[in-house]
Design a protein around this motif. Structure first.
Motif, PDB file in Angstrom:
ATOM      1  N   GLY A 106     -23.697  32.605 -33.866  1.00  0.00           N
ATOM      2  CA  GLY A 106     -24.459  31.723 -34.774  1.00  0.00           C
ATOM      3  C   GLY A 106     -23.612  31.255 -35.942  1.00  0.00           C
ATOM      4  O   GLY A 106     -24.089  31.174 -37.074  1.00  0.00           O
ATOM      5  N   TYR A 149     -22.636  28.738 -37.872  1.00  0.00           N
ATOM      6  CA  TYR A 149     -22.819  27.375 -38.384  1.00  0.00           C
ATOM      7  C   TYR A 149     -22.674  27.461 -39.888  1.00  0.00           C
ATOM      8  O   TYR A 149     -23.490  28.088 -40.557  1.00  0.00           O
ATOM      9  CB  TYR A 149     -24.193  26.828 -37.958  1.00  0.00           C
ATOM     10  CG  TYR A 149     -24.232  26.626 -36.458  1.00  0.00           C
ATOM     11  CD1 TYR A 149     -23.672  25.485 -35.891  1.00  0.00           C
ATOM     12  CD2 TYR A 149     -24.746  27.601 -35.624  1.00  0.00           C
ATOM     13  CE1 TYR A 149     -23.652  25.309 -34.518  1.00  0.00           C
ATOM     14  CE2 TYR A 149     -24.720  27.436 -34.244  1.00  0.00           C
ATOM     15  CZ  TYR A 149     -24.179  26.294 -33.703  1.00  0.00           C
ATOM     16  OH  TYR A 149     -24.156  26.132 -32.342  1.00  0.00           O
ATOM     17  N   TYR A 150     -21.583  26.893 -40.397  1.00  0.00           N
ATOM     18  CA  TYR A 150     -21.250  27.119 -41.799  1.00  0.00           C
ATOM     19  C   TYR A 150     -21.924  26.123 -42.722  1.00  0.00           C
ATOM     20  O   TYR A 150     -22.086  24.950 -42.399  1.00  0.00           O
ATOM     21  CB  TYR A 150     -19.720  27.076 -41.975  1.00  0.00           C
ATOM     22  CG  TYR A 150     -18.998  28.188 -41.221  1.00  0.00           C
ATOM     23  CD1 TYR A 150     -19.604  29.427 -41.036  1.00  0.00           C
ATOM     24  CD2 TYR A 150     -17.719  27.992 -40.718  1.00  0.00           C
ATOM     25  CE1 TYR A 150     -18.952  30.441 -40.351  1.00  0.00           C
ATOM     26  CE2 TYR A 150     -17.058  29.010 -40.037  1.00  0.00           C
ATOM     27  CZ  TYR A 150     -17.690  30.224 -39.842  1.00  0.00           C
ATOM     28  OH  TYR A 150     -17.049  31.229 -39.179  1.00  0.00           O
ATOM     29  N   THR A 151     -22.282  26.614 -43.902  1.00  0.00           N
ATOM     30  CA  THR A 151     -23.032  25.801 -44.858  1.00  0.00           C
ATOM     31  C   THR A 151     -22.105  24.826 -45.578  1.00  0.00           C
ATOM     32  O   THR A 151     -20.995  25.202 -45.978  1.00  0.00           O
ATOM     33  CB  THR A 151     -23.698  26.737 -45.898  1.00  0.00           C
ATOM     34  OG1 THR A 151     -24.284  27.831 -45.196  1.00  0.00           O
ATOM     35  CG2 THR A 151     -24.766  26.016 -46.680  1.00  0.00           C
ATOM     36  N   GLU A 155     -23.212  38.819 -50.176  1.00  0.00           N
ATOM     37  CA  GLU A 155     -23.474  37.865 -49.089  1.00  0.00           C
ATOM     38  C   GLU A 155     -23.244  38.539 -47.747  1.00  0.00           C
ATOM     39  O   GLU A 155     -22.119  38.962 -47.428  1.00  0.00           O
ATOM     40  CB  GLU A 155     -22.598  36.605 -49.179  1.00  0.00           C
ATOM     41  CG  GLU A 155     -23.061  35.631 -48.087  1.00  0.00           C
ATOM     42  CD  GLU A 155     -22.276  34.344 -47.970  1.00  0.00           C
ATOM     43  OE1 GLU A 155     -21.273  34.172 -48.674  1.00  0.00           O
ATOM     44  OE2 GLU A 155     -22.673  33.526 -47.113  1.00  0.00           O
ATOM     45  N   GLY A 167     -22.973  38.159 -43.763  1.00  0.00           N
ATOM     46  CA  GLY A 167     -22.646  37.078 -42.818  1.00  0.00           C
ATOM     47  C   GLY A 167     -21.983  35.940 -43.572  1.00  0.00           C
ATOM     48  O   GLY A 167     -22.453  34.805 -43.561  1.00  0.00           O
ATOM     49  N   ASP A 203     -18.891  40.303 -42.981  1.00  0.00           N
ATOM     50  CA  ASP A 203     -19.033  39.507 -41.753  1.00  0.00           C
ATOM     51  C   ASP A 203     -18.422  40.303 -40.609  1.00  0.00           C
ATOM     52  O   ASP A 203     -17.430  41.014 -40.794  1.00  0.00           O
ATOM     53  CB  ASP A 203     -18.341  38.144 -41.873  1.00  0.00           C
ATOM     54  CG  ASP A 203     -18.909  37.141 -40.864  1.00  0.00           C
ATOM     55  OD1 ASP A 203     -19.619  36.202 -41.289  1.00  0.00           O
ATOM     56  OD2 ASP A 203     -18.652  37.304 -39.653  1.00  0.00           O
ATOM     57  N   ASP A 232     -20.656  45.159 -38.964  1.00  0.00           N
ATOM     58  CA  ASP A 232     -21.915  44.652 -38.421  1.00  0.00           C
ATOM     59  C   ASP A 232     -23.019  44.817 -39.470  1.00  0.00           C
ATOM     60  O   ASP A 232     -23.361  45.936 -39.848  1.00  0.00           O
ATOM     61  CB  ASP A 232     -22.252  45.460 -37.149  1.00  0.00           C
ATOM     62  CG  ASP A 232     -23.519  44.971 -36.477  1.00  0.00           C
ATOM     63  OD1 ASP A 232     -24.186  44.063 -37.035  1.00  0.00           O
ATOM     64  OD2 ASP A 232     -23.840  45.490 -35.397  1.00  0.00           O
ATOM     65  N   VAL A 233     -23.574  43.711 -39.901  1.00  0.00           N
ATOM     66  CA  VAL A 233     -24.638  43.730 -40.912  1.00  0.00           C
ATOM     67  C   VAL A 233     -25.876  44.481 -40.408  1.00  0.00           C
ATOM     68  O   VAL A 233     -26.662  44.998 -41.191  1.00  0.00           O
ATOM     69  CB  VAL A 233     -24.997  42.261 -41.304  1.00  0.00           C
ATOM     70  CG1 VAL A 233     -26.341  42.165 -41.998  1.00  0.00           C
ATOM     71  CG2 VAL A 233     -23.907  41.675 -42.184  1.00  0.00           C
TER      72      VAL A 233
END
Ligand code: SAM
Length: 423
Positions: A19, A21-23, A45, A47, A70, A96-97
């Protein structure tokens, strides 16, 4: 620290298995601006990816200690990628979050973070029993019919809530499901009751490269008191924000998207002699969903009305009529009615799925016809038929259908979404 999570995720709507998809800087800055804290000591933060969100956070809160996590060891190191001089008060962890013991691994006590920002991955990690504990700690386990419904978005949200202190702020980028889907209404209710959900901003589609997903910014204060009203806004493609609309808790439990609430009820846009607004629930006596799936249409012995069969719009006063070739003779209709769902004269057909569902409408006139399972037939009385049809052909109708629909790759509308539309 963990290595790879490859092979551990369930199929998802996104094409990137993590997943990623960078902001964009514009959206990151907008999220950070919405968080009303002047001098947080600790900013987190989870991820962090290439570091767009934490860079915006670091720029605003220069004295804060920043912690980023991350699982992707190939992602550019957040602060180093975006600043010429590495930041001294920054710790980055490759981990791993969704590890229940994350707080120990990254050296933070639960309940100590002042501000958390997060754009979680919209993937479905394979279920592990520790996820139940993460949801439980965050007060969210009772909000799901099945714990297996929890995607990484909800699990990241829960992990953030565990780490935040009371009155700490969480700024999130959320997917459409958590904001609009009926199956997450109890999640919304739980969040609204337990925390103060200040605002939700609907972002323009296509704001993330490589996906058309509808996404939202949301800001909440952990245990900041039950939410009475939420401020909803919409961001245009140029980054400008719409006026705010305030919705009460019950309406927010239903859905949290600006477009839906902005289009209902529409009484303020009516002229004085227009009839009073009413809901589809009052005007529609039945909603019939067709029973023939698209793969069965070619071999079905009769023509089946499907998504590509809606006639083109005929202008403001015209009526789009289901073509005669779909009409069944009386005997055939009687025979077929035992096995398949038929639309009958007077029904208004609309598309149930598809990107352009808001533009599809047709009236059944010539006789009964077979409809596919992508079509809804709205059954109504003579009193309301004309008004309902005109509404569905109007800009207001298209807006109402478009905002009642949800889903990322395929847009779809449910019966209960339909019943809530006012016209
Ligand atoms: C949607 S991206 C957001 C990246 C960044 N926060 C931004 O806003 O540009 C999600 C990030 O979560 C990371 N991720 C996915 N699963 C993870 C997990 N289980 N633990 C830690 N990070 C994960 C991905 O590598 C990716 O960088």
């Amino acid at each position: 620290m963990t290595g790879s999570i490859s092979g551990l995720s369930r199929p998802s709507q996104t094409s990137d298995p993590r997943g990623r998809y960078y902001t964009s800087p514009l959206v990151s800055q907008s999220l950070i601006e919405r968080i009303d804290v002047s001098q947080p000591k600790l900013v987190l933060e989870l991820g962090s990816g290439a570091g767009s969100l934490c860079s915006a956070a670091a720029k605003r809160w220069q004295d804060a200690k920043l912690v980023t996590v991350d699982v992707d060891c190939d992602a550019p190191r957040p602060m180093h990628a975006s600043h010429a001089t590495p930041r001294l008060k920054h710790a980055h962890f490759v981990h791993d979050v969704l590890d229940e013991a994350l707080s120990d691994r990254i050296g933070l006590k639960l309940g100590t973070v002042d501000v958390a920002v997060c754009n979680p991955p919209y993937i479905r990690p394979k279920w592990r029993s520790e996820f139940g504990k993460i949801l439980e700690d965050a007060g969210l386990s009772g909000a799901l019919t099945s714990l297996f419904d929890a995607g990484a978005d909800l699990l990241f949200l829960a992990q953030n809530l565990r780490l935040l202190r009371n009155n700490g702020k969480l700024g999130l980028i959320l997917p459409d499901g958590l904001v609009t889907a009926e199956r997450f209404s109890r999640v919304r209710q739980t969040l609204l009751r337990q925390h103060f959900v200040q605002q939700v901003v609907q972002l323009p589609r296509g704001v993330f490269k490589g996906t058309e997903a509808q996404t939202y910014l949301a800001v909440l204060t952990k245990r900041g008191g039950e939410t009475g009203e939420v401020s909803l806004k919409q961001m245009g493609a140029d980054g400008r924000l719409s006026a705010t609309i305030q919705v009460g808790q019950d309406a927010a439990v239903k859905r949290l998207d600006f477009a839906f609430h902005a289009s209902r009820p529409v009484s303020s846009l009516r002229s004085c002699d227009s009839p009073a607004p009413m809901s589809f629930r009052q005007a529609v006596t039945d909603v019939v969903r067709g029973s023939i799936c698209s793969s069965a249409i070619p071999s079905f012995p009769m023509p089946v009305f499907h998504l590509g069969d809606f006639p083109k719009p005929m202008g403001e006063r015209g009526v789009r009529i289901v073509p005669k070739r779909f009409t069944l003779g009386a005997r055939t209709a009687q025979r077929m009615a035992h096995d398949v769902r038929l639309a009958i004269p007077g029904d208004i057909l609309i598309a149930r799925v598809g990107r352009s569902l808001a533009n599809q409408v047709a009236l059944v006139v010539h006789g009964p016809c077979v409809i596919s399972d992508c079509i809804f037939a709205l059954r109504t009385t003579d009193n309301y038929r004309e008004r309902l049809y005109r509404f569905l052909e109007s800009d207001m109708g298209r807006l109402a259908l478009g905002s009642a629909a949800h889903g990322v790759a395929a847009r779809f509308i449910s019966k209960s979404n339909l019943f809530d539309i006012h016209f």
